[in-house]
Design a protein around this motif. Structure first.
Motif, short mmCIF file in Angstrom:
data_model
loop_
_atom_site.label_atom_id
_atom_site.label_comp_id
_atom_site.label_asym_id
_atom_site.label_seq_id
_atom_site.Cartn_x
_atom_site.Cartn_y
_atom_site.Cartn_z
N TYR A 122 0.83 -1.21 0.00
CA TYR A 122 0.00 0.00 0.00
C TYR A 122 0.86 1.26 0.00
CZ TYR A 122 -3.86 -3.09 1.42
OH TYR A 122 -4.80 -4.09 1.49
N ASP A 175 -2.67 5.79 0.62
CA ASP A 175 -3.77 4.95 0.14
C ASP A 175 -4.90 4.98 1.17
OD1 ASP A 175 -5.43 2.68 -0.54
OD2 ASP A 175 -3.77 1.91 -1.73
N LYS A 206 -6.88 2.92 -9.41
CA LYS A 206 -5.81 3.33 -8.49
C LYS A 206 -5.98 4.79 -8.08
CE LYS A 206 -1.57 1.79 -9.06
NZ LYS A 206 -1.32 0.83 -7.97
N GLU A 248 -0.18 -5.81 -12.08
CA GLU A 248 -0.62 -4.68 -11.27
C GLU A 248 -2.10 -4.80 -10.91
OE1 GLU A 248 0.45 -1.11 -9.23
OE2 GLU A 248 1.60 -2.72 -10.18
N GLU A 279 -3.65 -5.03 -7.12
CA GLU A 279 -4.74 -4.20 -6.61
C GLU A 279 -5.88 -5.05 -6.08
OE1 GLU A 279 -4.94 -0.93 -6.02
OE2 GLU A 279 -2.81 -0.95 -6.58
N LYS A 314 -4.91 -6.10 -2.57
CA LYS A 314 -5.01 -4.99 -1.62
C LYS A 314 -6.45 -4.61 -1.31
CE LYS A 314 -2.32 -1.59 -3.05
NZ LYS A 314 -1.64 -0.77 -4.10
N GLU A 315 -7.30 -4.64 -2.34
CA GLU A 315 -8.68 -4.19 -2.16
C GLU A 315 -9.52 -5.21 -1.40
OE1 GLU A 315 -12.05 -1.76 -2.44
OE2 GLU A 315 -9.93 -1.32 -2.83
#
Length: 497
Positions: free
Chosen positions: A339, A343, A406, A424, A428, A431-432
């Motif tokens: 992150y 963020d 992003k 990428e 994401e 992370k999400e």
């Protein structure tokens, strides 16, 4: 054979039996009319949205064949699925320095002991049973629906649409977890006949996907408008989202077909309809914090379901702890370092105390204290599925969607300049959707991720390193011996005892 159900808040059907797919209940009240069948489906929806995990504490549980009916992917099962990923600091998971150790990881010590090396039996067995309790109930209701003497199209399609989509979704998710990604002959066993009691065969995955996708696309042709205050899964947007997730997962599997990615792209776009994703701290937090209310049991926006739980307990369930008392779990350093400093997800999902970072996603607060949250379908997921589908097909637009996403999460983001757009996008996604259902675990499985991690041996306190290769049999859960293999002559998944 007629199916029967007692339509009261507590629904007791026949005694315990290990065949949860097709067990005819004993006579209590014969379901003949459309009103009766609607009542039976209403009872299932009540159970789905009102008894998750706290089934033993709710004042009005629903039971089928001696088992609690609930949303199968309970928060306890969700914690177990998180242990399969590399998103928690497993060295400190068994936290016991707490006034109530059961609020720490000690409450999951059995699951931890198995899953730290991806060798789980307990969690897959529980999940399998809970899914098929609901499937058996749905089979019964849909069988009765076919025999009502007072047919009318509106009620029929609302009831059948709800049951068929819910059943297909549960079975599709179960196949993702319990079928090897590269072995077509090892789809999960099931059947839709409420009168058959001997169990079902293992399907070829090509046939299974055709059958279950067909269930959803059939319902998409229904002309009846869903009843917003009643229906949950009978909703075109949700059906499109299920299909988008299905084609995304199927596209790299042994059941892959040429148009899978184009269909994932189409359905993700249709489900999102241009809706933007969360772009502020408040919007991001609204997805995961829990409102102070005891009555919200219907879908919230499009993204999630909220579940009404027992009235005297907060959302401080193990293993997370409570923000105002003591935070417990910590993210893995590998995850947290992904992150950016600004963020918005960093502020919503985590909190730093005395130089240590703790997980706050799913925490109750002074304003959010009672209900439980399960995120089912997200605009963020749909945007990233569409972006990945475009990139996998070599089409234009993937980079634009990635930058749109992003930029919504990272204020001032100037755009991705790297060359690995798919990588990428996957980063994401991790992370999400961290700590949400089985999202990250299924991404690991479909992309063949090879990972290593350290965890504590709960008996010796020794820190050991465990490794999972991309083609490892442990990416597929074992069929439960007690709920499936003992009563059904089907083969176990390769590699499992």
């Amino acid at each position: 054979m007629k199916k029967n159900i007692l339509l009261v808040l507590v629904v007791f059907l026949c005694g315990a039996c290990s065949d949860f797919l097709n067990m005819p209940p004993k006579n209590t009240k014969v379901v003949y009319t459309m009103e009766d069948v609607r009542g039976a489906m209403s009872t299932l929806l009540f159970a789905t949205t009102s008894s998750s995990y706290c089934k033993g504490y709710v004042s009005s549980p629903v039971m089928f064949n001696g088992e609690y009916v609930q949303y199968p992917f309970t928060r306890r099962n969700n914690v177990s699925s998180i242990l399969y990923t590399n998103d928690l600091d497993l060295e400190n998971f068994l936290f016991d320095d707490f006034a109530n150790p059961s609020r720490g990881g000690q409450n999951f010590i059995k699951e931890y002991g198995e899953i730290k090396n991806w060798e789980g039996y307990l969690f897959p067995s529980d999940l399998w049973k809970e899914v098929f309790v609901s499937i058996g109930y749905i089979n019964m209701v849909l069988k009765d629906l076919e025999n009502v003497p007072d047919y009318n199209k509106t009620d029929y399609e609302r009831i059948a649409g709800e049951g068929r989509v819910m059943r297909a979704y549960y079975l599709l998710r179960l196949n993702q977890l319990f079928a090897p990604y590269d072995k077509n002959d090892y789809g999960i066993p099931f059947n839709f006949d409420a009168d058959v009691v001997q169990g079902g065969k293992r399907w070829k995955q090509t046939d299974l996907y055709k059958k279950l996708i067909g269930e959803i696309t059939d319902v998409l042709e229904y002309e009846t408008v869903p009843e917003e205050s009643w229906n949950i899964f009978f909703n075109k947007r949700i059906m499109y989202a299920i299909l988008a997730q299905t084609y995304q997962f199927k596209a790299g599997s042994c059941a892959a077909e040429e148009e899978d990615w184009s269909k994932a792209e189409f359905y993700a776009k249709e489900a999102r309809k241009g809706a933007r994703v969360e772009s502020t701290i408040d919007e991001q937090a609204e997805l995961t914090t829990v409102p102070l209310t005891k009555s919200t049991t219907k879908p919230h926006r499009f993204a999630l379901l909220r579940f009404s739980l027992y009235a005297y307990g907060g959302n401080d369930y193990a293993p997370w702890g409570r923000p105002e008392q003591m935070l417990v779990q910590r993210p893995s350093k590998e995850l947290y370092d992904l992150y950016d400093e600004n963020d918005i997800r960093r502020e919503v999902y985590f909190k730093e105390i005395d130089g240590k970072v703790y997980v706050t996603k799913w925490q109750c607060t002074d304003e959010h204290d009672i209900n439980d949250v399960h995120i089912l379908f997200r605009f963020s997921d749909l945007l990233l599925i569409e972006a990945e589908a475009l990139a996998r097909q070599g089409k234009d637009g993937a980079l634009d969607l990635l930058n749109e996403f992003k930029s919504s999460k990272i204020p001032g983001y100037s755009g991705y300049t790297g060359s690995d757009i798919i990588g990428e996008i996957l980063k994401e996604r991790r992370k999400e959707f961290v700590y949400e259902e089985q999202m990250n675990w299924l991404d690991m499985k479909r992309t063949g991720a090879s990972v290593s991690r350290t965890a504590k041996d709960e008996e010796t306190d020794e820190i050991k390193t465990y490794t999972l290769e991309g083609n490892d049999y442990r990416y597929t859960f074992p069929l439960p011996a007690d709920y499936e293999l003992m009563y059904n002559n089907v083969p176990q998944n390769p590699g499992w005892k």
